[in-house]
Design an enzyme around this catalytic site. Structure first.
Site, PDB file in Angstrom:
ATOM      1  N   LYS A   1       0.829  -1.212   0.000  1.00 21.73           N
ATOM      2  CA  LYS A   1       0.000   0.000   0.000  1.00 21.73           C
ATOM      3  C   LYS A   1       0.863   1.262   0.000  1.00 21.73           C
ATOM      4  O   LYS A   1       0.557   2.215  -0.712  1.00 21.73           O
ATOM      5  CB  LYS A   1      -0.970  -0.016   1.185  1.00 21.73           C
ATOM      6  CG  LYS A   1      -2.103  -1.020   0.986  1.00 21.73           C
ATOM      7  CD  LYS A   1      -2.994  -1.135   2.202  1.00 21.73           C
ATOM      8  CE  LYS A   1      -4.100  -2.167   1.977  1.00 21.73           C
ATOM      9  NZ  LYS A   1      -4.814  -2.501   3.214  1.00 21.73           N
TER      10      LYS A   1
ATOM     11  N   LYS B   1      -3.855  -9.795  -9.936  1.00 26.37           N
ATOM     12  CA  LYS B   1      -4.935 -10.120  -9.008  1.00 26.37           C
ATOM     13  C   LYS B   1      -6.051  -9.085  -9.145  1.00 26.37           C
ATOM     14  O   LYS B   1      -5.779  -7.894  -9.262  1.00 26.37           O
ATOM     15  CB  LYS B   1      -4.386 -10.078  -7.570  1.00 26.37           C
ATOM     16  CG  LYS B   1      -5.399 -10.473  -6.516  1.00 26.37           C
ATOM     17  CD  LYS B   1      -5.015  -9.976  -5.124  1.00 26.37           C
ATOM     18  CE  LYS B   1      -5.874  -8.794  -4.707  1.00 26.37           C
ATOM     19  NZ  LYS B   1      -6.387  -8.776  -3.357  1.00 26.37           N
TER      20      LYS B   1
ATOM     21  N   LYS C   1      -9.723  -3.687  -6.226  1.00 23.71           N
ATOM     22  CA  LYS C   1     -10.223  -2.319  -6.391  1.00 23.71           C
ATOM     23  C   LYS C   1      -9.071  -1.365  -6.685  1.00 23.71           C
ATOM     24  O   LYS C   1      -9.205  -0.404  -7.418  1.00 23.71           O
ATOM     25  CB  LYS C   1     -10.893  -1.846  -5.096  1.00 23.71           C
ATOM     26  CG  LYS C   1     -12.314  -2.294  -4.946  1.00 23.71           C
ATOM     27  CD  LYS C   1     -12.779  -2.157  -3.502  1.00 23.71           C
ATOM     28  CE  LYS C   1     -12.459  -3.381  -2.743  1.00 23.71           C
ATOM     29  NZ  LYS C   1     -12.860  -3.599  -1.418  1.00 23.71           N
TER      30      LYS C   1
HETATM   31  P1  ADP Z   1      -9.457  -5.401  -2.786  1.00 22.77           P
HETATM   32  O1  ADP Z   1      -8.138  -6.055  -3.085  1.00 22.77           O
HETATM   33  O2  ADP Z   1     -10.279  -5.249  -3.998  1.00 22.77           O
HETATM   34  O3  ADP Z   1      -9.306  -4.102  -2.014  1.00 22.77           O
HETATM   35  P2  ADP Z   1     -10.232  -6.502  -0.251  1.00 22.77           P
HETATM   36  O4  ADP Z   1      -8.834  -6.411   0.219  1.00 22.77           O
HETATM   37  O5  ADP Z   1     -11.246  -5.546   0.315  1.00 22.77           O
HETATM   38  O6  ADP Z   1     -10.245  -6.415  -1.845  1.00 22.77           O
HETATM   39  O7  ADP Z   1     -10.728  -7.992  -0.027  1.00 22.77           O
HETATM   40  C1  ADP Z   1     -11.921  -8.411   0.621  1.00 22.77           C
HETATM   41  C2  ADP Z   1     -11.964  -9.933   0.630  1.00 22.77           C
HETATM   42  O8  ADP Z   1     -12.026 -10.423  -0.709  1.00 22.77           O
HETATM   43  C3  ADP Z   1     -10.729 -10.595   1.252  1.00 22.77           C
HETATM   44  O9  ADP Z   1     -11.103 -11.767   1.953  1.00 22.77           O
HETATM   45  C4  ADP Z   1      -9.880 -10.919   0.081  1.00 22.77           C
HETATM   46  O10 ADP Z   1      -9.016 -11.996   0.339  1.00 22.77           O
HETATM   47  C5  ADP Z   1     -10.913 -11.276  -0.980  1.00 22.77           C
HETATM   48  N1  ADP Z   1     -10.387 -10.964  -2.308  1.00 22.77           N
HETATM   49  C6  ADP Z   1     -10.094  -9.733  -2.798  1.00 22.77           C
HETATM   50  N2  ADP Z   1      -9.630  -9.811  -4.052  1.00 22.77           N
HETATM   51  C7  ADP Z   1      -9.605 -11.124  -4.374  1.00 22.77           C
HETATM   52  C8  ADP Z   1      -9.235 -11.861  -5.550  1.00 22.77           C
HETATM   53  N3  ADP Z   1      -8.794 -11.248  -6.635  1.00 22.77           N
HETATM   54  N4  ADP Z   1      -9.361 -13.197  -5.515  1.00 22.77           N
HETATM   55  C9  ADP Z   1      -9.834 -13.832  -4.416  1.00 22.77           C
HETATM   56  N5  ADP Z   1     -10.200 -13.199  -3.284  1.00 22.77           N
HETATM   57  C10 ADP Z   1     -10.095 -11.864  -3.243  1.00 22.77           C
END
Ligand code: ADP
Ligand code: TRP
Length: 323
Positions: free
Chosen positions: A110, A189, A192
Site C-alpha cells: 500500500k 490479481k 479495487k
Molecule cells: P481489494 O483487493 O479489492 O481491495 P479486499 O482487500 O477488500 O479487496 O478484499 C476483501 C476480501 O475479498 C478478502 O477476503 C480478500 O481476500 C478477498 N479478495 C479480494 N480480491 C480477491 C481476488 N482477486 N481473488 C480472491 N479473493 C479476493
C-alpha cells in the site's frame, strides 16, 4: 464452530471478493455460528470522505445480503458498532512485536502504491487480530491475500496467551482451494486498487464494455489459440459449468472462433450467474429500513460476545478492578 470474516467498505464489491470470500462465507453460515462484519474502521486507512464511507457501508450491506448472507443464520454488523474492538486492539498491541508488522506485505504494497504511511495503516493487522479474537473465532474464511494477516493474528494470540494465560482461541484461516485468487481484467490479481475489476452488480452496458475490452493477442479468428493462461477462460471458469469450460477450451484449440465471440459468451454466463442476486438486490434497495434493522440487531448480538471477551482480556492483564 464459530466462523468470522470481514470486508472493507472501500468500494464496489467485485467477483474477486465474491469468489474469494463472500461465497465461502455464505456457505459456512449453515455450518456454524457465523459473524460477518463491514470493516469500516479499517477503511479509514484509505477512504477519507465521510459521505463516501457511509455510502460504501450501505452498498456493502445491501450487496452482501443480496448475494445470500442470511441474517437469520449469521450475525451481520458494522465493525464500528462494537467499539470494544478498539480497546482490545490496544491490549494486543502491547504484545505485538514491531518486526511482525514490519514483515507484512500489505503495508509495503500500500505504501509503495502511494498511500500515506500512517500508524493506522501499519497497525492494521492488530485491529484485524482484535476483530477475530474478540469473537472467539475458530474459522476465518478469506481470500489468499489475507493469509499473512491470519498468521499475524495467530502469533499475537499466542503471545498474549503466553504472557497472561489462555485467554484467546487460536483461529484457523479457511482459504478455498480453487478460486482463491481471482485474476483481474489485466491478468494481475483482481483488486479495487488496480482498476481491473468486474463488479458483481455493474450495470449491463458497463459490464459488457469491460468484458469486451479485455486485451488479447492478435491471433486471427481462424488460427488455434492457447486456452492456458487466457483471462477469458479463467474468468469463464468462475461462472460456467465444467462442460461449458471444456467446450470453450476445445474451440480455442481448434481455431475458427474469434476472441470477440468468446468474450460475448463470458458476458452471457456472468450475467446469468448473478441474475438471482440482482433480483434480490432490487428488493433490498426498495426496503432501506430492513437493512438498518439487520445491522442494528447484528450489532447488539455481536457486542454481547465482544464485551465478554474484552472483560476476560482486561482481567487477565490487570486492567480494571479485581475480576
Ligand atoms: P481489494 O483487493 O479489492 O481491495 P479486499 O482487500 O477488500 O479487496 O478484499 C476483501 C476480501 O475479498 C478478502 O477476503 C480478500 O481476500 C478477498 N479478495 C479480494 N480480491 C480477491 C481476488 N482477486 N481473488 C480472491 N479473493 C479476493
Ligand atoms: N483485512 C480484510 C480485507 O482487507 C478485512 C478484514 C478486517 C477482515 N478484519 C477482518 C477479514 C477480520 C477477516 C477477519 O479483506
Amino acid at each position: 464452530m464459530r466462523i468470522l470474516s470481514g470486508i472493507q467498505p472501500s468500494g464496489r464489491l467485485h467477483v474477486g471478493n465474491f469468489f474469494g470470500m463472500m461465497e465461502p462465507a455464505i456457505r459456512l453460515q449453515d455450518e456454524g455460528e457465523a459473524f460477518y462484519f463491514i470493516a469500516d474502521y479499517h477503511s479509514l486507512t484509505t477512504v477519507h470522505d465521510p459521505g463516501t464511507l457511509r455510502g460504501n457501508v450501505r452498498d456493502v450491506a445491501i450487496d452482501f445480503l443480496a448475494c445470500g448472507l442470511d441474517p437469520a443464520k449469521a450475525t451481520f454488523f458494522r465493525q464500528s458498532d462494537v467499539p470494544e474492538v478498539t480497546e482490545l486492539t490496544w491490549l494486543l498491541s502491547t504484545v505485538t512485536p514491531m518486526g511482525l508488522l514490519e514483515r507484512c506485505h500489505s503495508y509495503k504494497d500500500k505504501t509503495s502504491r502511494g498511500l500515506e504511511a500512517t500508524h493506522g495503516l501499519f497497525a492494521y493487522p492488530v485491529l484485524m487480530a482484535a476483530d477475530i479474537l474478540i469473537y472467539d473465532s475458530e474459522v476465518v474464511p478469506v481470500g489468499e491475500d489475507q493469509k499473512q494477516h491470519l498468521e499475524v493474528t495467530r502469533d499475537i494470540a499466542g503471545k498474549f496467551n503466553h504472557r497472561y494465560g489462555e485467554v484467546f482461541v487460536i483461529p484457523e484461516p479457511r482459504i478455498r482451494g480453487d478460486k482463491a485468487k481471482v485474476p483481474g481484467l489485466d491478468g494481475q490479481k483482481m483488486s479495487k486498487s488496480y482498476d481491473n475489476t468486474l463488479e458483481i452488480f455493474a450495470a449491463e452496458k458497463a459490464l459488457r464494455k469491460k468484458i469486451m475490452g479485455i486485451v488479447t493477442d492478435s491471433t486471427p479468428v481462424d488460427e488455434p489459440k492457447d486456452p492456458a493462461g487466457s483471462i477469458i477462460v479463467d474468468l469463464y471458469r468462475l461462472v460456467a459449468g465444467e462442460a461449458e469450460v471444456e467446450a470453450m477450451e476445445a474451440e480455442f484449440r481448434a481455431g475458427g472462433v474469434g476472441y470477440g465471440d468468446f468474450k460475448k459468451r463470458l458476458f452471457g454466463a456472468f450475467w446469468e450467474h448473478f441474475e438471482p442476486m440482482r433480483a434480490r438486490r432490487e428488493e433490498l434497495l426498495a426496503d432501506p429500513g430492513y437493512v438498518d434493522g439487520v445491522l442494528a440487531s447484528g450489532a447488539e448480538r455481536a457486542r454481547a460476545v465482544a464485551r465478554a471477551t474484552l472483560d476476560r482480556a482486561r482481567a487477565a492483564c490487570g486492567i480494571g478492578g479485581a475480576p
